[in-house]
Scaffold this motif. Structure first.
Motif, mmCIF file in Angstrom:
data_model
loop_
_atom_site.group_PDB
_atom_site.id
_atom_site.type_symbol
_atom_site.label_atom_id
_atom_site.label_comp_id
_atom_site.label_asym_id
_atom_site.label_seq_id
_atom_site.Cartn_x
_atom_site.Cartn_y
_atom_site.Cartn_z
ATOM 1 N N VAL A 284 49.476 22.209 29.765
ATOM 2 C CA VAL A 284 48.516 22.079 28.676
ATOM 3 C C VAL A 284 47.503 23.228 28.667
ATOM 4 O O VAL A 284 46.669 23.307 27.780
ATOM 5 C CB VAL A 284 47.758 20.735 28.772
ATOM 6 N N ARG A 285 47.559 24.098 29.648
ATOM 7 C CA ARG A 285 46.597 25.200 29.713
ATOM 8 C C ARG A 285 46.967 26.282 28.714
ATOM 9 O O ARG A 285 48.111 26.691 28.602
ATOM 10 C CB ARG A 285 46.549 25.810 31.108
ATOM 11 N N ASN A 286 45.981 26.767 28.009
ATOM 12 C CA ASN A 286 46.160 27.923 27.152
ATOM 13 C C ASN A 286 45.558 29.147 27.820
ATOM 14 O O ASN A 286 44.578 29.048 28.554
ATOM 15 C CB ASN A 286 45.468 27.717 25.799
ATOM 16 N N THR A 287 46.160 30.274 27.558
ATOM 17 C CA THR A 287 45.554 31.531 27.974
ATOM 18 C C THR A 287 44.191 31.676 27.298
ATOM 19 O O THR A 287 44.060 31.425 26.110
ATOM 20 C CB THR A 287 46.455 32.709 27.576
ATOM 21 N N GLU A 288 43.193 32.072 28.051
ATOM 22 C CA GLU A 288 41.897 32.361 27.452
ATOM 23 C C GLU A 288 41.969 33.667 26.668
ATOM 24 O O GLU A 288 42.550 34.639 27.145
ATOM 25 C CB GLU A 288 40.822 32.521 28.533
ATOM 26 N N ILE A 289 41.405 33.675 25.486
ATOM 27 C CA ILE A 289 41.238 34.912 24.729
ATOM 28 C C ILE A 289 39.737 35.120 24.586
ATOM 29 O O ILE A 289 39.037 34.305 23.973
ATOM 30 C CB ILE A 289 41.915 34.853 23.351
ATOM 31 N N VAL A 290 39.239 36.186 25.186
ATOM 32 C CA VAL A 290 37.797 36.423 25.240
ATOM 33 C C VAL A 290 37.505 37.877 24.904
ATOM 34 O O VAL A 290 38.406 38.722 24.886
ATOM 35 C CB VAL A 290 37.229 36.092 26.644
ATOM 36 N N CYS A 291 36.246 38.167 24.648
ATOM 37 C CA CYS A 291 35.819 39.539 24.409
ATOM 38 C C CYS A 291 35.328 40.171 25.710
ATOM 39 O O CYS A 291 34.808 39.479 26.589
ATOM 40 C CB CYS A 291 34.705 39.592 23.365
ATOM 41 N N ALA A 292 35.494 41.472 25.808
ATOM 42 C CA ALA A 292 35.053 42.205 26.989
ATOM 43 C C ALA A 292 33.546 42.033 27.174
ATOM 44 O O ALA A 292 32.803 41.886 26.206
ATOM 45 C CB ALA A 292 35.404 43.680 26.847
ATOM 46 N N SER A 293 33.108 42.058 28.431
ATOM 47 C CA SER A 293 31.692 41.831 28.719
ATOM 48 C C SER A 293 30.976 43.047 29.314
ATOM 49 O O SER A 293 29.758 43.059 29.385
ATOM 50 C CB SER A 293 31.534 40.642 29.682
ATOM 51 N N LEU A 294 31.734 44.057 29.739
ATOM 52 C CA LEU A 294 31.116 45.183 30.449
ATOM 53 C C LEU A 294 30.779 46.369 29.550
ATOM 54 O O LEU A 294 30.123 47.309 30.002
ATOM 55 C CB LEU A 294 32.032 45.657 31.583
ATOM 56 N N GLY A 295 31.231 46.353 28.323
ATOM 57 C CA GLY A 295 30.953 47.474 27.426
ATOM 58 C C GLY A 295 31.484 48.783 27.988
ATOM 59 O O GLY A 295 32.588 48.854 28.537
ATOM 60 N N ASN A 296 30.679 49.833 27.879
ATOM 61 C CA ASN A 296 31.102 51.154 28.334
ATOM 62 C C ASN A 296 31.196 51.259 29.849
ATOM 63 O O ASN A 296 31.715 52.254 30.368
ATOM 64 C CB ASN A 296 30.138 52.221 27.811
ATOM 65 N N ASP A 297 30.696 50.255 30.581
ATOM 66 C CA ASP A 297 30.756 50.300 32.038
ATOM 67 C C ASP A 297 32.118 49.873 32.578
ATOM 68 O O ASP A 297 32.413 50.074 33.757
ATOM 69 C CB ASP A 297 29.678 49.400 32.654
ATOM 70 N N ALA A 298 32.968 49.254 31.733
ATOM 71 C CA ALA A 298 34.260 48.748 32.210
ATOM 72 C C ALA A 298 35.113 49.870 32.795
ATOM 73 O O ALA A 298 35.693 49.718 33.878
ATOM 74 C CB ALA A 298 35.007 48.060 31.065
ATOM 75 N N GLY A 299 35.200 50.997 32.081
ATOM 76 C CA GLY A 299 36.013 52.105 32.558
ATOM 77 C C GLY A 299 35.466 52.719 33.836
ATOM 78 O O GLY A 299 36.238 53.146 34.712
ATOM 79 N N LEU A 300 34.156 52.748 33.973
ATOM 80 C CA LEU A 300 33.534 53.293 35.178
ATOM 81 C C LEU A 300 33.841 52.427 36.391
ATOM 82 O O LEU A 300 34.252 52.927 37.438
ATOM 83 C CB LEU A 300 32.019 53.377 34.983
ATOM 84 N N ILE A 301 33.633 51.124 36.231
ATOM 85 C CA ILE A 301 33.880 50.215 37.359
ATOM 86 C C ILE A 301 35.364 50.185 37.702
ATOM 87 O O ILE A 301 35.747 50.219 38.878
ATOM 88 C CB ILE A 301 33.366 48.802 37.007
ATOM 89 N N GLY A 302 36.217 50.170 36.672
ATOM 90 C CA GLY A 302 37.652 50.172 36.926
ATOM 91 C C GLY A 302 38.113 51.443 37.636
ATOM 92 O O GLY A 302 38.940 51.387 38.539
ATOM 93 N N ALA A 303 37.571 52.576 37.237
ATOM 94 C CA ALA A 303 37.922 53.832 37.908
ATOM 95 C C ALA A 303 37.525 53.789 39.371
ATOM 96 O O ALA A 303 38.275 54.232 40.247
ATOM 97 C CB ALA A 303 37.255 55.016 37.210
ATOM 98 N N ALA A 304 36.352 53.242 39.644
ATOM 99 C CA ALA A 304 35.912 53.131 41.041
ATOM 100 C C ALA A 304 36.839 52.249 41.858
ATOM 101 O O ALA A 304 37.011 52.465 43.059
ATOM 102 C CB ALA A 304 34.483 52.572 41.078
ATOM 103 N N MET A 305 37.456 51.265 41.197
ATOM 104 C CA MET A 305 38.287 50.304 41.914
ATOM 105 C C MET A 305 39.759 50.684 41.975
ATOM 106 O O MET A 305 40.574 49.937 42.503
ATOM 107 C CB MET A 305 38.156 48.911 41.261
ATOM 108 N N LEU A 306 40.123 51.862 41.452
ATOM 109 C CA LEU A 306 41.536 52.267 41.474
ATOM 110 C C LEU A 306 42.076 52.283 42.896
ATOM 111 O O LEU A 306 41.406 52.763 43.813
ATOM 112 C CB LEU A 306 41.679 53.661 40.852
#
Length: 306
Positions: A284-306
């Motif tokens: 009965v679980r549906n996949t959550e569909i949500v909007c991003a929360s980090l704005g322009n910081d998402a790419g920065l944090i993701g790059a750091a975590m590569l």
């Protein structure tokens, strides 16, 4: 400590992050397009400045990650084709030496944004998630079991190039009927301009030839009939792509990013309503569909975590 760098055509942004992705400090500088040595020097200066700002020795940095536009070689840490940057075949592997002795990682900017949202953003509790960016094109990133999935050649995740309509609208990739040709912000505007050129009445006509996605969304809010029709068609097209992604990957979360995601719940509500009836679920679980929360910081944090 980790450093993430988002390499864009206008600016180079850098961030200092903790091992869990917590952002501690960030700085930026204009991009020296067409000047590879200058760009490498600027990135190192940004990294050193971040360390200086927080009183951290460069030898405490365990990883440096760079999110890049264009094609690249992960193994050699080389940007192969950076059209918007005016440079090709730029290797970043040694760009931060001798001050930094850690490894340097490289990946697509959309993948970095997905990793950022999975680590510290809207999907931080999910082990399996997709990010779909709704901008000039439709980009994406795939996280499986907590890890970025890039395929055998490092370029998996081109979610905008599944075909949702055979022999449909031409796409910039050379195929026809791609999701990007129907669900990007550019496509949203294209269909609006086409309708106005066909003589449809709308408040949008006063900005014909200069429309953007926000103008159309504002017209939807104002009750404009054509804008509402265009938005309904847009959601119908995007929902078909999202349903396909759910059926293939069964993620806990799909995160929507890019300019159109700024429409928030007004976009999410019809997408959820249209998407879930098209999906296969064993519970009965549906996949959550949500909007991003980090704005322009998402790419920065993701790059750091590569």
């Amino acid at each position: 400590m980790r450093i993430g760098i988002d390499l864009g055509g206008t600016s180079v942004k850098a961030a200092l992050c903790e091992e869990d992705g917590t952002l501690l400090a960030k700085q930026s500088t204009p991009t020296r397009t067409g000047d590879a040595p200058g760009l490498c020097a600027d990135m190192k200066l940004l990294a050193l400045a971040l360390c200086g700002e927080r009183g951290i020795s460069p030898d405490r940095i365990t990883s440096i990650g760079i999110g890049v536009p264009g094609s690249f070689d992960k193994q050699t840490c080389t940007l192969k084709f950076g059209t918007n940057l005016g440079m090709n075949n730029v290797c970043f592997a040694d760009a931060f030496r001798p001050e930094f002795a850690c490894a340097v990682q490289l990946d697509n900017d959309a993948n970095c944004a997905a990793l950022g949202e999975a680590t510290a953003g809207a999907a931080r509790s999910a082990r399996n998630m997709l990010m779909v960016t709704l901008g000039t094109g439709v980009g994406g990133g795939i996280i499986i079991d907590g890890k970025l999935y890039t395929g055998c050649n490092g370029i998996a995740g081109e979610l905008g190039h599944i075909v949702i309509r055979q022999n449909g609208e031409p796409c910039n990739c050379g195929r026809k009927g791609c999701l990007e040709a129907y669900a990007s912000a550019a496509a949203f505007v294209k269909f609006a301009e086409r309708a106005l050129a066909d003589g449809r009445e709308s408040v949008l006509s006063r900005d014909a030839g200069h429309l953007n996605a926000k103008m159309i969304c504002d017209a939807v809010d104002a009750g404009d009939a054509l804008a509402r029709e265009l938005f309904a068609d847009y959601c119908e097209n995007l929902s078909g792509g999202l349903a396909t992604f759910i059926n293939i990957f069964q993620p806990e979360t799909i995160v929507l990013g890019g300019g159109l995601a700024g429409y928030g719940e007004k976009l999410l509500e019809p997408l959820r309503r249209l998407t879930f009836p098209q999906t296969f679920r064993s519970d009965v679980r549906n996949t959550e569909i949500v909007c991003a929360s980090l704005g322009n910081d998402a790419g920065l944090i993701g790059a750091a975590m590569l």
